[in-house]
Write a protein that holds these residues in place. Structure first.
Motif, short mmCIF file in Angstrom:
data_model
loop_
_atom_site.label_atom_id
_atom_site.label_comp_id
_atom_site.label_asym_id
_atom_site.label_seq_id
_atom_site.Cartn_x
_atom_site.Cartn_y
_atom_site.Cartn_z
N THR A 179 0.84 -1.20 0.00
CA THR A 179 0.00 0.00 0.00
C THR A 179 0.88 1.24 0.00
OG1 THR A 179 -0.17 0.05 2.41
CG2 THR A 179 -1.90 -1.14 1.20
N ALA A 180 0.32 2.33 -0.52
CA ALA A 180 1.02 3.62 -0.54
C ALA A 180 -0.01 4.71 -0.30
CB ALA A 180 1.73 3.84 -1.87
N MET A 181 0.42 5.75 0.41
CA MET A 181 -0.48 6.86 0.71
C MET A 181 -0.22 8.00 -0.25
SD MET A 181 -0.94 8.98 4.29
CE MET A 181 -1.48 7.49 5.14
N GLY A 182 -1.30 8.54 -0.82
CA GLY A 182 -1.15 9.66 -1.74
C GLY A 182 -2.49 10.13 -2.24
N GLN B 245 7.26 0.76 -11.29
CA GLN B 245 6.01 0.12 -11.70
C GLN B 245 6.01 -0.14 -13.21
OE1 GLN B 245 3.82 -0.91 -9.52
NE2 GLN B 245 4.68 0.14 -7.73
N ASP B 246 5.38 -1.25 -13.61
CA ASP B 246 5.23 -1.56 -15.03
C ASP B 246 3.95 -0.99 -15.61
OD1 ASP B 246 7.60 -3.27 -15.20
OD2 ASP B 246 6.46 -4.67 -13.96
N ARG C 3 1.62 12.27 -15.69
CA ARG C 3 2.94 12.90 -15.52
C ARG C 3 3.87 11.98 -14.74
NH1 ARG C 3 3.93 18.16 -11.63
NH2 ARG C 3 6.23 18.11 -11.63
N ALA C 4 3.39 11.41 -13.62
CA ALA C 4 4.22 10.53 -12.82
C ALA C 4 4.59 9.26 -13.59
CB ALA C 4 3.50 10.17 -11.52
N GLU D 160 4.10 10.74 -6.52
CA GLU D 160 5.17 10.47 -7.49
C GLU D 160 6.02 9.27 -7.12
OE1 GLU D 160 9.03 12.63 -9.58
OE2 GLU D 160 8.02 13.60 -7.89
N GLU D 161 6.42 9.17 -5.86
CA GLU D 161 7.33 8.11 -5.44
C GLU D 161 6.75 6.72 -5.68
OE1 GLU D 161 9.72 6.65 -1.39
OE2 GLU D 161 8.69 8.59 -1.45
#
Length: 298
Positions: free
Chosen positions: A45-48, A63-64, A97-98, A57-58
């Motif tokens: 999981t990632a927070m954003g 990632q594919d 963009r990311a 962005e991070e």
């Protein structure tokens, strides 16, 4: 494949993430509050927030592919401080963009039936402009335009019940707006298949096995509760005035944009489920999901 799912804790995301994981992908679910959902072991999981580029962005590094599910519901007015343009258009712009800056190869974009930069509602316009952003990107892409999606945790049935109280329910235009609802468990395998290169550059309109009017959905939803409902037709012009006034009241769920959305159908011109080796009649109907019999369209 390493796959990032934005909106990973949303209604569709909570169903898609396990599907991707079961297929052997390394999945990361990105959300503003990723702890809201429980995922299988091995899912990251990632927070954003897609409306804040620096916060997401991070998560795109390494990632594919990315599946962009972040969305505001077209059924309700956007929460204060947000708009369809800020989330669907600007948010998609940040995702693209990311993805470009981190060399993500593929974007699977969740759009909506009728998406059109010049469409009749802000939701439809924002979805249409977001599609343009994806199509103009340096990434490979596949775009899905589903009709309304139902299932456990979804809003469509609960919204319909909120709009139509039991026994007697006034509906704009008599509830004749047509939908082609698709069960979330039928949709997520299709979205997962969209990662395959064979679907690059394609826009798919996806619907369920039947077309139902809003009035028919209301009757089915009430029948599932052991209740009946008679629809009282309200002229669209009069309903528009009422919703415009009601939309100024804090907490009132609908406004002018939602009223305009009831003036056009939400159905496919040619259901593209066939492109995924699926026959429309094999899909789950709303009646089957609710455990009730069909209603008389009259």
């Amino acid at each position: 494949m390493k796959v990032l799912v934005t909106g990973g804790t949303g209604f569709i995301g909570r169903n898609l993430v396990p599907e991707l994981h079961e297929r052997g992908h390394e999945v990361t679910a990105l959300a503003r509050n990723p702890d809201e959902a429980e995922f299988p072991d091995g899912v990251e999981t990632a927070m954003g927030d897609v409306t804040a580029y620096a916060s997401i962005e991070e998560a795109f590094e390494g990632q594919d592919a990315v599946v962009n599910l972040v969305a505001l519901s077209p059924l309700f007015k956007p929460p204060r401080g947000l708009s369809h343009m800020s989330v669907h258009l600007d948010g998609t712009g940040n995702v693209v963009r990311a993805a470009e800056e981190h060399d993500v190869g593929k974007i699977v974009q969740m759009s909506a039936l009728g998406a059109d930069p010049y469409g009749p509602t802000e939701y439809i316009r924002a979805k249409g402009r977001a599609e343009e952003v994806v199509e103009e990107s340096d990434c490979r892409w596949t775009i899905f335009r589903p009709s309304v999606v139902f299932g456990d945790g979804g809003e469509f049935v609960s919204f319909t019940k909120k709009l139509t109280p039991p026994y007697l329910a006034p509906l704009p235009g008599g509830g004749k707006t047509r939908f082609q609802p698709i069960w979330v468990d039928d949709l997520v395998p299709i979205l997962a298949d969209g990662l395959d290169e064979s679907h690059d550059g394609k826009i798919y309109e996806i619907g369920g096995p039947e077309v139902l009017t809003l009035a028919e959905v209301a009757k089915l939803a009430r029948r599932a509760e052991g209740q009946s409902v008679t629809v009282l037709p309200i002229p669209m012009e009069l309903a528009g005035v009422g919703l415009k006034v009601g939309g100024a009241i804090p907490g009132f769920p609908m406004g002018a944009d939602q009223y305009r959305s009831l003036k056009f159908d939400n159905t496919t011109s040619d259901n593209d489920v066939r492109n995924f080796d699926i026959k429309s009649e094999e899909l789950t109907t709303l009646e089957e999901y609710l455990g009730v019999e069909s209603v008389d369209p009259t």
